[in-house]
Motif scaffolding. Sequence first.
Motif: not given
Ligand SMILES: [Mg+2]
Length: 423
Positions: A120-122, A143-145, A221-223
Amino acid sequence: MTTSEAKEYKLSADCELRFEVEDETVICELKSGLAEMFGTELMRAHKYHFRSGSKVAIFTYHGCVVELTGRPEVDYISRETPMTFYVNLSAALEALRTKAQEEDRCGPTLMVVGPSDCGKSTLCRILLNYAVRMGRQPLFVDLDCGQGCVSIAGTLGAVTVERPADIEDGYSLVAPIAYHFGHTSPDGNITLYNILMKCLSKSVEMKMQTEKRSKYSGVIINTCGWVKSHGYQAIIRAAQDFNVDIITVLDQERLYNELVRDVNSSVKVIFTPKSGGVVERVRKYRIEARDAKVRWYFYGTAKSGLYPYSFEVPFSQLRVYKIGAPNLPDSCMPIGMKTEDNLTKLVSVSPTAQTLLNHILAVSTATSVEDNLKVIESNLFGFVCVTNVDIERQVVTLLAPQQRPLPPNCILLLSDIQFMDSH
Ligand SMILES: [Mg+2]
Ligand SMILES: Nc1ncnc2c1ncn2[C@@H]1O[C@H](COP(=O)(O)OP(=O)(O)OP(=O)(O)O)[C@@H](O)[C@H]1O
């Protein structure tokens, strides 16, 4: 590879060289042709240093020769990559941005969802880099805490991306918006998480209205990878709060079908292939990555170091609060209060080694605790870390990016995130 001699890799078009670095640094150099790492172009004849924990893919559209020096844990060339899909997705977003600009509307908002370790982040990084390379200035919402690309773990944040992420150091984070959450997973306090998402969506909307280039460039948006029960509901909520136009679902068909069923029909849900190169990270790696991000916050990177300060603050001048008291059943709550109210309460924390030592404290821009929601919805100045608690002298030692004093009347919010300062 067993020696640390240089090894050359010849890549034909649409292939990628994947490698993982375990212990010692691996140096990567583009010898000829064109190549990129997660959407950032490599400069020719430049030595890129990849440190322990790096999991890298060097992709080429036209063919290239790359040289690695060092002992990568894994190194192989793959022909199977979803990069064509990703570049087509990027082109579709660009068409929407052009249309938005012509009609003076907001550009597309795309949200990337999927289980843990599916890339996802990539994918966010690739799409953001491609957007910037097209001259756009998209907003990146994280949104990834648990990992946090925009700030350290335990926060929700957003930042305008103005240049491609640096190959070695990642995004350059100028003036990000960050809200304190304090936990590494939304289920640490889902009520608070939902409030912060709403709050962040309002800030993003405001940023879009005030920055014309960001307005047309849209939002990525990243989750986080929690896609079941409350985690799934948080995705649905995020889609509403941020007025998401497109959701790309990586890897999981079940999640894709659930989202097609549950989100507003105006939202386009796209099933997106996962790269075979995405590496599953064990818990140890996640903790190390979290730690590295805090170290980056205080000490910078090997290329651009920072020099934090350490100073003492008397207990009498400390105002440390935790957001959320333990959850009680409704029957135990005072009349008129709901259990959710407890989860947004500010609870004063007395300074002891057990409560504070090695913990990160978020420095809030709020100065009064009278209105708890105001504190929760306040942006952060930054973070400090408690490196010593001296009960006898009634002082704590703080590691801080700035010299003393702390901002006047500042409120410090206790985070679950811990950091052992080994410098
Ligand atoms: Mg990630
Ligand atoms: N094509 C690839 N080749 C090699 N490594 C890759 C590739 N794509 C991603 N990776 C690596 O795989 C790891 C996991 O990817 P990523 O962080 O994007 O997953 P994620 O879904 O965001 O994970 P999380 O759920 O923890 O947030 C990262 O270290 C990343 O650098």
